[in-house]
Design a protein around this motif. Structure first.
Motif, PDB file in Angstrom:
ATOM      1  N   LEU A 139       0.855  -1.183   0.000  1.00 29.64           N
ATOM      2  CA  LEU A 139       0.000   0.000   0.000  1.00 29.64           C
ATOM      3  C   LEU A 139       0.889   1.229   0.000  1.00 29.64           C
ATOM      4  CD1 LEU A 139      -2.518  -1.000   2.818  1.00 29.64           C
ATOM      5  CD2 LEU A 139      -2.717  -1.426   0.375  1.00 29.64           C
ATOM      6  N   ALA A 140       0.502   2.202  -0.780  1.00 33.65           N
ATOM      7  CA  ALA A 140       1.226   3.464  -0.794  1.00 33.65           C
ATOM      8  C   ALA A 140       0.292   4.546  -0.276  1.00 33.65           C
ATOM      9  CB  ALA A 140       1.684   3.777  -2.211  1.00 33.65           C
ATOM     10  N   TYR A 141       0.725   5.234   0.754  1.00 31.01           N
ATOM     11  CA  TYR A 141      -0.053   6.354   1.282  1.00 31.01           C
ATOM     12  C   TYR A 141       0.494   7.608   0.617  1.00 31.01           C
ATOM     13  CZ  TYR A 141      -1.966   3.513   5.161  1.00 31.01           C
ATOM     14  OH  TYR A 141      -2.605   2.573   5.921  1.00 31.01           O
ATOM     15  N   TRP A 168      -3.005   1.640 -10.740  1.00 25.14           N
ATOM     16  CA  TRP A 168      -3.206   1.565  -9.290  1.00 25.14           C
ATOM     17  C   TRP A 168      -4.680   1.754  -8.949  1.00 25.14           C
ATOM     18  CZ3 TRP A 168       0.900   1.539  -5.390  1.00 25.14           C
ATOM     19  CH2 TRP A 168       2.162   1.324  -5.960  1.00 25.14           C
ATOM     20  N   ILE A 169      -5.074   1.232  -7.792  1.00 28.27           N
ATOM     21  CA  ILE A 169      -6.445   1.422  -7.333  1.00 28.27           C
ATOM     22  C   ILE A 169      -6.419   1.876  -5.875  1.00 28.27           C
ATOM     23  CG2 ILE A 169      -7.757  -0.138  -8.841  1.00 28.27           C
ATOM     24  CD1 ILE A 169      -7.244  -2.303  -6.679  1.00 28.27           C
ATOM     25  N   GLU A 170      -7.495   2.503  -5.458  1.00 30.37           N
ATOM     26  CA  GLU A 170      -7.592   2.905  -4.057  1.00 30.37           C
ATOM     27  C   GLU A 170      -7.871   1.667  -3.218  1.00 30.37           C
ATOM     28  OE1 GLU A 170      -8.489   6.493  -2.745  1.00 30.37           O
ATOM     29  OE2 GLU A 170      -9.107   7.445  -4.615  1.00 30.37           O
ATOM     30  N   SER A 171      -7.329   1.696  -2.025  1.00 33.44           N
ATOM     31  CA  SER A 171      -7.454   0.509  -1.177  1.00 33.44           C
ATOM     32  C   SER A 171      -7.832   0.944   0.229  1.00 33.44           C
ATOM     33  CB  SER A 171      -6.126  -0.231  -1.169  1.00 33.44           C
ATOM     34  OG  SER A 171      -6.087  -1.151  -0.105  1.00 33.44           O
ATOM     35  N   ASP A 172      -8.363   0.021   1.002  1.00 35.04           N
ATOM     36  CA  ASP A 172      -8.559   0.277   2.419  1.00 35.04           C
ATOM     37  C   ASP A 172      -7.212   0.088   3.108  1.00 35.04           C
ATOM     38  OD1 ASP A 172      -8.812  -2.549   1.832  1.00 35.04           O
ATOM     39  OD2 ASP A 172      -9.055  -2.759   3.997  1.00 35.04           O
ATOM     40  N   PRO A 173      -7.060   0.599   4.325  1.00 35.22           N
ATOM     41  CA  PRO A 173      -5.720   0.531   4.936  1.00 35.22           C
ATOM     42  C   PRO A 173      -5.287  -0.867   5.384  1.00 35.22           C
ATOM     43  CG  PRO A 173      -7.279   1.614   6.405  1.00 35.22           C
ATOM     44  CD  PRO A 173      -7.999   1.406   5.120  1.00 35.22           C
TER      45      PRO A 173
END
Lengths: 457, 207
Positions: B154-156, B167-172
Motif C-alpha cells: 500500500l502506498a499512502y 493503481w487502485i484505491e485501497s482500504d488501509p
C-alpha cells in the motif's frame, strides 16, 4: 498502557487507538501523555499497569467474543481512520496483485522435517532392474571406463577387444569394432557430444575415433600416452585422455598435431575424468588418491602448477566423478575400497562441502537430471546401487541385483534410465530416476522410455 | 536503481528518492524471504548495504516489486509519498497478519526549491544496514506464519495525487489489536524513513 481504572476502559481504548492507528508518532505521543499527568490519577507509577492491562483484556475477552468486533469500536475506528488518514491521504495499491506462492509452503523455519515434506507425490522407485543383458568378457578392472550412453540413445560397451553398440530405441545390437589381440583390450569408450562419434581408448596407449553411423574409423591418436588410456572426456572438439602414465592430454580432434595441452599432476594412473557441464573445469581422479580440478582458461598458461585445486582428502583411488547438473561448481567424487566416501566439492574454492561414508567401494556416480538426487554404484559387500537425496544424503533406495561389483554406470539421454555394468558380466537397466517433470509431458505420455529420441542410423 | 545521482556527499531529491525506493525493494525482498512467503529456493544472495541480501528470482514477484518501486520513486521525487506499507495476509481468509510500515517524511524545502542536502553515503548505508539486520532478526519474535500467505503493498500518498492507471484505491488493511515493534530509521536529509512492524496478537500470555 494508559488504562488507569476499569471505568475508564472506553476512554483508554480511545487513547490507545489514537496513539496506535495513525502510527506515525505513536511513541512520542506516549511519552508526552506520560508527562501530562492526570490529576484524577494521583500516582501513576504506583499502579501496576501490566496487571491492570491483563485484567482489562482478560475481562473483555471473556465478555465479547470475538473481542474486536464491538460495533461501536468498529465505528470509532473507522471514524478515526478517516479523520487521521483519509482527509490527507490516499491509500493506493498496485492493481496487479503479486502472485501467491506456487507451492503451499508453510514457513517452518524450525523443523526441517516438515520442510522436507514433499508437495508432490512420492515417486516409487522400482527395486528391480527393467532388463538385463549379457555382457560376457567384461574386463573386471576398476580403473577402466567401458560403458557410455550417447546423446543419440545408443549405448556403447567394451567387452574384451570388441566395442558393441546397443540401440536403446529398438534394442538392436551391433558390433562397432574388434581390435587386434596385441592392441587390446579396450580400456575406455566415450561418445562425443554429437552422439555419432565415439572415442575408444586402448591398452596399447592409442585412442581411436570412430563414426558410428558409417562404422568407419576416422583417425588414431597416438604419441601422447606411453601406457593404456583408461579414461576419456569430451569438451566439444577437445578429447581429453587420461592414461596409466599419469598424464592427462587435451587432444583437438580436428587438427593434425592433436595434442593441445598436457596436464601434469597425477602420480599414478588417471581413472576418472569429467568435464563440467559448462566446459570450464575438468575434474580428474587417480590411483594416487588425488583429485584435481583444472581450469580450461588457465590450462595453457605457464604457471608452475597447472591445476586450480589439488584435493587429497580421499584415501583411496578416485574414479567416480559427477558434476552436478543443477548447481555449477558442485562436484561429487567417490573413493575406492580403502576410502568408501562420497565427497562434495565447491570446485570454485576447493572446499569440501560434505563427506559421507558409504561402507563400500564407490565405483561410479550419477546425478539425477530431474531431481536433486545422486546415484552411486558399489562393490563388496552388497554390490548395490544407492540412491541419495541431495543435500541431506538420506538414502532413498538401495537397488540390489548385481552379484559382483558394479563397475560402470551410464545415464540415458532423457535422464530417466540408468544402465549399470558389473563384474558379474551383466548389464542392467534401472528406471531409477523416474519420469521427466510434468513440464515435459511428451515423453511422460509415452510408456516406452527411449522411443522419443530420434536417431539417424 | 539506474537513476541514482548521488555522488559523494551531495544528495539531490532524485538521488534520495532512488535510495528510498531501492531500500524498499530490498526490504520487501528480505521480508518475503525471512517470513517465508515464497520458497527459499526462489531467492538468490547478492551483496548490498554491506550485507548478504536475498532477492527473489520468481519473475512475477520480481516484476511486481519493480513496478511498485518505479512508481514509488516517482512519488518520492514529487514529495507526495507519506508511507509505504507491506501487508502480509492469510491466503485462505485474507486476514491481515502483519504490516510492515515505512513512514516517510519529506523535506518540503527540497521539493519546493530544488536545493540539495549533504550526508555521507556511508552513513546512510550504515543506517539502512541496521534496519536490514533488524528485519532479518525479526523472525525471532514475530509469530510463526503457519499458513500460506500473500502480500500486498500500500502506498499512502497525498490527496492531490492522481491515481495512476495501474493503481487502485485501497482500504488501509489494518490489524485489530496489533502488537508493534519499532525498528531503526534512516535519513537521507531529504527523506526520513521510520520503520515499524505491527502484527496480529491474538494469543495473550496466559501466565
Amino acid at each position: 498502557m494508559d488504562a488507569g481504572s476499569v471505568n475508564s476502559s472506553s476512554s483508554s481504548s480511545y487513547l490507545n487507538a489514537q496513539s496506535r492507528w495513525p502510527l506515525r508518532d505513536q511513541f512520542h505521543q506516549k511519552k508526552s501523555s506520560k508527562e501530562n499527568l492526570d490529576r484524577f490519577i494521583p500516582n501513576r507509577s504506583a499502579i501496576d499497569f501490566d496487571y491492570a492491562h491483563y485484567m482489562l483484556m482478560e475481562e473483555r475477552k471473556g465478555k465479547e467474543n470475538p473481542p474486536a468486533s464491538s460495533p461501536s469500536r468498529e465505528a470509532y475506528r473507522k471514524h478515526l481512520a478517516e479523520t487521521f488518514n483519509m482527509n490527507r491521504t490516499r491509500i493506493l495499491a498496485f492493481k496487479n496483485k503479486p502472485p501467491a506462492p506456487v507451492e503451499l509452503f508453510p514457513p517452518h523455519f524450525f523443523s526441517s522435517q516438515q520442510q522436507d515434506k514433499p508437495t508432490k507425490p512420492k515417486r516409487s522407485i522400482p527395486q528391480t532392474s527393467e532388463r538385463t543383458l549379457d555382457a560376457p568378457d567384461l574386463v573386471d578392472d576398476y580403473y577402466l571406463n567401458l560403458l557410455d550412453w550417447g546423446s543419440c540413445n545408443v549405448l556403447a560397451i567394451a567387452l574384451g577387444n570388441t566395442v558393441y553398440l546397443w540401440d536403446a530405441s529398438n534394442g538392436s545390437t551391433s558390433e562397432l569394432v574388434t581390435v587386434d589381440e596385441e592392441n587390446g583390450p579396450i580400456t575406455s569408450v566415450s561418445w562425443a557430444p554429437d552422439g555419432q562419434h565415439i572415442a575408444i581408448g586402448l591398452n596399447n596407449s592409442e585412442v581411436q575415433l570412430w563414426d558410428s553411423t558409417s562404422n568407419k574409423q576416422l583417425r588414431t591418436l597416438k604419441g601422447g600416452h606411453r601406457l593404456r588410456v583408461g579414461s576419456l572426456a569430451w569438451n566439444n572438439h577437445i578429447l581429453t585422455t587420461g592414461g596409466m602414465d599419469s598424464l592427462i592430454i587435451n587432444n583437438d580432434v580436428r587438427v593434425r598435431s592433436h595434442i593441445v595441452e598436457t596436464y601434469r599432476g597425477h602420480e599414478q594412473e588417471v581413472c576418472g575424468l569429467k568435464w563440467s557441464p559448462s566446459g570450464q573445469q575438468l575434474a580428474s581422479g587417480g590411483n594416487d588418491n588425488l583429485l584435481f580440478i583444472w581450469d580450461r582458461s588457465t590450462a595453457s598458461s605457464n604457471s608452475p602448477t597447472q591445476w586450480a585445486h589439488r584435493l587429497e582428502d580421499h584415501t583411496s583411488a578416485v574414479k567416480a566423478l559427477a558434476w552436478c547438473p543443477f548447481q555449477s561448481n558442485l562436484l561429487a567424487s567417490g573413493g575406492g575400497g580403502g576410502d568408501r566416501c562420497i565427497k562434495f566439492w565447491n570446485t570454485h574454492t576447493g572446499a569440501c562441502l560434505n563427506s559421507v561414508d558409504t561402507g563400500s567401494q564407490v565405483c561410479s556416480l550419477l546425478w539425477n537430471k530431474n531431481e536433486r538426487e545422486l546415484l552411486s554404484s558399489h562393490g563388496f559387500t552388497q554390490n548395490q546401487l544407492t540412491l541419495w537425496k541431495y543435500p541431506s544424503m538420506v538414502k532413498m533406495a538401495e537397488l540390489t541385483g548385481h552379484t559382483s561389483r558394479v563397475l560402470f554406470m551410464a545415464q540415458s539421454p532423457d535422464g530417466c534410465t540408468v544402465a549399470s555394468a558389473a563384474a558379474d558380466e551383466t548389464l542392467k537397466f534401472w528406471n531409477v530416476f523416474g519420469a521427466p517433470q510434468a513440464a515435459k509431458p511428451a515423453p511422460k505420455a509415452n510408456p516406452e522410455p527411449f522411443s522419443h529420441v530420434n536417431r539417424i542410423r | 536503481m539506474a537513476s541514482r545521482t548521488v555522488t559523494k556527499d551531495i544528495i539531490t531529491l532524485r538521488g534520495s528518492a532512488a535510495i528510498v525506493s531501492e531500500f524498499f525493494g530490498y526490504a520487501a525482498n528480505s521480508i518475503l524471504y525471512n517470513r517465508g512467503l515464497y520458497p527459499e529456493e526462489s531467492f538468490v544472495k547478492v551483496k548490498k548495504y554491506g550485507l548478504p541480501m536475498l532477492l527473489t528470482q520468481d519473475e512475477s514477484v520480481k516484476s511486481f516489486i519493480t513496478n511498485v518501486t518505479a512508481q514509488l520513486s516517482e512519488w518520492l521525487e514529487a514529495g507526495k509519498l507519506q508511507r509505504i506499507v507491506l501487508v502480509i495476509m492469510s491466503k485462505a481468509t485474507n486476514e491481515v497478519l502483519e504490516r510492515w510500515n515505512f513512514s516517510i517524511e519529506t523535506d518540503s524545502e527540497v521539493v519546493e526549491k530544488g536545493v540539495s542536502r549533504e550526508k555521507s553515503d556511508k552513513e546512510i548505508m550504515r543506517e539502512i544496514q541496521a534496519i536490514m539486520r533488524q528485519i532479518a532478526s525479526s523472525i525471532t519474535y514475530l509469530p510463526c506464519l503457519d499458513e500460506a500467505c500473500v502480500f500486498d503493498v500500500l502506498a499512502y500518498t497525498d490527496k492531490d495525487v492522481a491515481v495512476p492507471f495501474t493503481w487502485i484505491e485501497s482500504d488501509p488493511k489494518l490489524i485489530a489489536n496489533p502488537q508493534m515493534v519499532k525498528l531503526h530509521s534512516f535519513d537521507t536529509k531529504i527523506h526520513k524513513v521510520d520503520t515499524l512492524v505491527s502484527y496480529k496478537n491474538d494469543e495473550w500470555d496466559e501466565q
